[in-house]
Enzyme design. Structure first.
Site, PDB file in Angstrom:
ATOM      1  N   ASP A  95      -0.159   5.019   0.913  1.00  0.00           N
ATOM      2  CA  ASP A  95      -0.377   6.072   1.907  1.00  0.00           C
ATOM      3  C   ASP A  95      -0.338   5.543   3.330  1.00  0.00           C
ATOM      4  OD1 ASP A  95      -0.796   8.094  -0.078  1.00  0.00           O
ATOM      5  OD2 ASP A  95      -2.746   7.184  -0.464  1.00  0.00           O
ATOM      6  N   ASP A 114       0.868  -1.174   0.000  1.00  0.00           N
ATOM      7  CA  ASP A 114       0.000   0.000   0.000  1.00  0.00           C
ATOM      8  C   ASP A 114       0.909   1.230   0.000  1.00  0.00           C
ATOM      9  OD1 ASP A 114      -2.365   1.680   0.514  1.00  0.00           O
ATOM     10  OD2 ASP A 114      -1.553   1.836   2.541  1.00  0.00           O
TER      11      ASP A 114
END
Length: 234
Positions: free
Chosen positions: A20, A18
């Site tokens: 953020d 991922d």
């Protein structure tokens, strides 16, 4: 999740990250909205709207279609080349200072092993693709932004790369990728990525939110604590 399209003398792993709050100590989409306001491209009201929707995100309840419509609105009618120039400046000023050193080290660890690094993010591709390139990823999956002769329409295309949509997009990517993988690693901070972490062989919770942290503890997943001293939010 093991992918077996072809056989080679060396079989790497797939490392899925991922973006953020996992690879960077911030949310790139939120920083981008603030940047657009700073540049006079978006109204200040966007910040309150975005903040309210991000509160829903933290609870796993965001309507991603509504979010993308609101955050793409300031870019409607702009050519992607113009946006790309803005993104380059944005990455230098806002993203580079927020990168976790531990994230770079982990990506490099995978690359030294010969693994393939894939960033999968619920943020627009105009931001994710160049950020992933900066981080040294081999490829990136993100929310696809619709273009009309290079002009941003404000709409999105294909399956939204969000929650279970990340798994759908990852599986489609694997089908299109001729490489065989021995297995898969997955890294995320958010309960929104629970479907993704459950789809990989070796899940890691990175600076997890409380709900993901509890799930990781109950399932004996590795929890990683990534910090650095140059966080632009401090």
């Amino acid at each position: 999740m093991t992918h077996t399209n072809s056989v080679s003398s060396f079989t790497p792993y797939l490392a899925v990250f991922d973006l953020d709050e996992t690879l960077i100590a911030a949310d790139s989409a939120s920083l981008w909205s603030a940047y657009l306001v700073e540049q006079g491209i978006a109204p200040a009201s966007l910040l309150a709207t975005e903040q309210a929707m991000m509160a829903d995100y933290s609870q796993g309840n965001m309507d991603m279609n509504v979010y993308m419509t609101a955050t793409l609105a300031p870019l409607v009618g702009m050519h992607m080349d113009e946006v790309a120039n803005l993104v380059d400046d944005f990455i230098t000023s806002h993203i580079q200072p927020a990168i976790y050193e531990d994230a770079i080290a982990r990506i490099q660890w995978h690359k030294q092993r010969g693994d393939t690094v894939l960033v999968i993010s619920a943020t627009g591709e105009h931001l994710v693709t160049p950020i992933a390139r900066l981080l040294g990823a081999d490829d990136a999956l993100a929310i696809n932004v619709q273009l009309d002769n290079g002009i941003i329409t404000g709409n999105t295309t294909h399956t939204l790369c969000y929650q279970h949509g990340k798994v759908i997009r990852m599986k489609a990517w694997l089908e299109d990728n001729p490489k065989m993988f021995k297995g898969s690693y997955g890294y995320s901070d958010s309960i929104n990525d629970l479907p993704l972490l459950e789809a990989v062989d070796r899940p890691f919770a990175v600076n997890p939110d409380p709900t993901l942290a509890l799930h990781a503890q109950l399932n004996e997943w590795t929890i990683m604590d990534w910090r650095h001293d140059n966080n632009i939010l401090r």
